[in-house]
Scaffold this active site. Structure first.
Site, PDB file in Angstrom:
ATOM      1  N   PHE A 107       0.824  -1.219   0.000  1.00 63.01           N
ATOM      2  CA  PHE A 107       0.000   0.000   0.000  1.00 63.01           C
ATOM      3  C   PHE A 107       0.851   1.259   0.000  1.00 63.01           C
ATOM      4  O   PHE A 107       0.381   2.335  -0.360  1.00 63.01           O
ATOM      5  CB  PHE A 107      -0.966  -0.021   1.198  1.00 63.01           C
ATOM      6  CG  PHE A 107      -0.501   0.731   2.414  1.00 63.01           C
ATOM      7  CD1 PHE A 107       0.385   0.174   3.303  1.00 63.01           C
ATOM      8  CD2 PHE A 107      -0.975   2.019   2.658  1.00 63.01           C
ATOM      9  CE1 PHE A 107       0.801   0.864   4.422  1.00 63.01           C
ATOM     10  CE2 PHE A 107      -0.562   2.720   3.782  1.00 63.01           C
ATOM     11  CZ  PHE A 107       0.332   2.146   4.663  1.00 63.01           C
ATOM     12  N   LYS A 108       2.116   1.132   0.368  1.00 64.86           N
ATOM     13  CA  LYS A 108       2.974   2.321   0.418  1.00 64.86           C
ATOM     14  C   LYS A 108       3.181   2.937  -0.967  1.00 64.86           C
ATOM     15  O   LYS A 108       3.572   4.094  -1.074  1.00 64.86           O
ATOM     16  CB  LYS A 108       4.295   1.972   1.091  1.00 64.86           C
ATOM     17  CG  LYS A 108       4.056   1.668   2.567  1.00 64.86           C
ATOM     18  CD  LYS A 108       5.323   1.454   3.335  1.00 64.86           C
ATOM     19  CE  LYS A 108       5.044   1.370   4.833  1.00 64.86           C
ATOM     20  NZ  LYS A 108       4.366   0.107   5.223  1.00 64.86           N
TER      21      LYS A 108
END
Ligand SMILES: *Cc1c(COP(=O)(O)O)cnc(C)c1O
Length: 490
Positions: A107-108
């Site tokens: 998700f980063k």
């Protein structure tokens, strides 16, 4: 809108300066009490496509940036699987918000695709000539996402240190095969804390003035990394509206697998600017420092560190909690808490503040066994494959739903592809997981039919490009030498 240090009202910065600096000079984090007063037209924003939505939200939170539409387009074009960036999937009677569809399958990517655009734009607008050298220590996911985000971005270079014993085989392969003219990856003897402390020490003790370079950081203490994460809460809400599952104004609950408290805080900022966010459920693994804090108001980092199946949440000092404390109290209180944390290793917040936090942030934690059980249960019941971090959130959601009296739709944030942790996921499904991780990826695909993300499948064939490995005490000399070199590619 002005930002200020969470520890001192007199230290302020506009949004471009705040992004460029990363952290306030007194060690506080840049934050603002003005989020609620933005009069943000959240209803109009829900009608937009994801890019336009992102430009509106980022434009409101970071108002000094020119051409936000163009920055958003450059950040995301061609990098994610789907134009909505973060698709919402119905799984049983819940929803999973898939945040891992970007270039590194974690998700980063959502924030670290955007941050380089913000940093280079801020550099131009602030008239900074220096090259920006990003220093990052990583426990696995941040390093790769930052490398991919900053790769070949003009005016920047990036050095990533990863702990030799601390990352998965897949995560290591992702980093040491990284392409780009301005990227550098180096293993450090020891664990993540060693690498992280080494980087912090370099920030504290290195003065590059006159060298034509300055250091900056890509972790979630930077407001420029937090703001892009607000967008997917809006995206999820808009998708529920479009699906007819809710009406405008209905509350939606979110369960967030939490480490540094960045992801969940972005949900709170979405709420402050108007989105009808119900509860934000904070899910932790066995490193349950946040669970204890949310239950008792006592934050105590002096506890054993557990290496778990969800390594990106193995963290004892959850930096962004400081921003929440500020938003619900004031800089004097925060400054006192942070001083106690550094001097005694713990602090206790007031009853009144705790009550305010508890009203919005239910919490829970689970251990590795429960994490594995959950992966198997959800696969057997729904043929949906969770990664280990998302499984923690799913498990905590079970407990939340069992006691909460809520009819709001529940969205579980999914932070990584299961293929980043194939051994743990296969073992959870009762399979032998003793082969090398690339063989395990293929086994997992054969068993489940869930396709391996193309970038992960391609890793095995990629040439090794970064072989440096150093001792912890050599990190600073390494950085100074790298800054001195004019080109990194021979
Ligand atoms: C970083 C990370 C988290 C934790 O997010 P925070 O913003 O630090 O709370 C959870 N899951 C994965 C896979 C991550 O990489």
């Amino acid at each position: 809108m002005k930002y200020q240090s969470s520890r001192n009202d007199d230290i302020t910065a506009g949004s471009t300066a705040a992004v460029l600096q990363g952290m306030a000079p007194d060690g506080g984090l840049y934050v603002s009490k003005a989020f609620e007063d933005l009069h943000f037209d959240w209803q109009a924003t829900l009608k937009l496509d994801t890019y336009a939505m992102a430009a509106q939200i980022l434009g409101a939170l970071l108002p000094d940036f020119e051409n936000m539409e163009e920055l958003v387009r450059k950040a995301y074009d061609g990098k994610f699987d789907s134009p909505e960036l973060t698709p919402l999937k119905a799984v049983g009677d819940r929803y999973v918000l898939e945040l891992f569809r970007g270039p590194t399958s974690a998700f980063k990517d959502v924030a670290l695709s955007m941050l380089p655009q913000l940093i280079t734009a801020a550099r131009k607008q602030e008239g900074v000539r220096d090259e920006i050298v990003i220093l990052t220590a990583t426990s696995g996911d941040t390093g790769k996402a930052a490398l991919e985000g900053f790769r070949d971005v003009e005016g920047t270079r990036i050095i990533v240190f990863y702990p030799r014993e601390g990352v998965s085989v897949v995560q290591q392969a992702q980093m040491v095969t990284q392409e780009g003219r301005n990227v550098c990856v180096c293993a450090v003897e020891g664990n993540f804390d060693d690498a992280q402390n080494g980087v912090k020490e370099i920030f504290r003790t290195t003065d590059l003035r006159g060298s034509g370079a300055r250091l900056s950081s890509a972790n979630s203490i930077n407001i420029g990394r937090l703001a892009p994460q607000v967008v997917y809460y809006f995206r999820a809400y808009a998708d529920l509206l479009d699906a007819g599952r809710i009406s405008r104004g209905d509350a939606v609950d979110f369960v967030v697998p939490t480490g540094n408290f960045g992801d969940i805080l972005a949900g709170y900022i979405a709420k402050l600017i108007g989105l009808p966010v119900g509860k934000l459920v904070c899910a932790s693994n066995e490193n349950n420092v946040l669970t204890q804090f949310l239950e008792t108001g006592c934050y105590d980092r002096l506890r054993p560190f557990h290496k778990t199946l969800s390594p990106s949440m193995d963290i004892l000092v959850s930096s962004n909690l400081e921003r929440l404390l500020f938003l619900l109290s004031d800089s004097a209180a925060v400054s006192g808490y942070m001083q106690a944390l550094s001097e005694k290793g713990s602090y206790q917040i007031s009853e009144a503040l705790l009550a305010k936090i508890q009203a919005q942030f239910p919490c829970g934690c689970c251990n590795d066994l429960e994490t594995s059980e959950t992966i198997a249960e959800v696969w057997n019941a729904h043929q949906y494959l969770l990664d280990t971090h998302t499984a923690v959130a799913w498990r905590v959601a079970d407990a939340y739903l069992a006691q909460a009296n809520s009819s709001a739709p529940l969205v579980v944030l999914s932070t990584a592809s299961p293929y980043k942790f194939p051994a743990a996921v296969l073992a959870a499904l009762g399979e032998d997981s003793s082969q090398d991780e690339f063989a395990l990826m293929r086994r997992l695909q054969e068993k489940t039919g869930v396709p391996i993300p193309a970038q992960l499948a391609a890793l095995e064939q990629k040439p090794l490009r970064h072989k440096d490995a150093i001792a912890r005490e050599d990190m600073k000399a390494y950085v100074l030498e790298k800054v001195r070199q004019t080109a990194w590619i021979e």
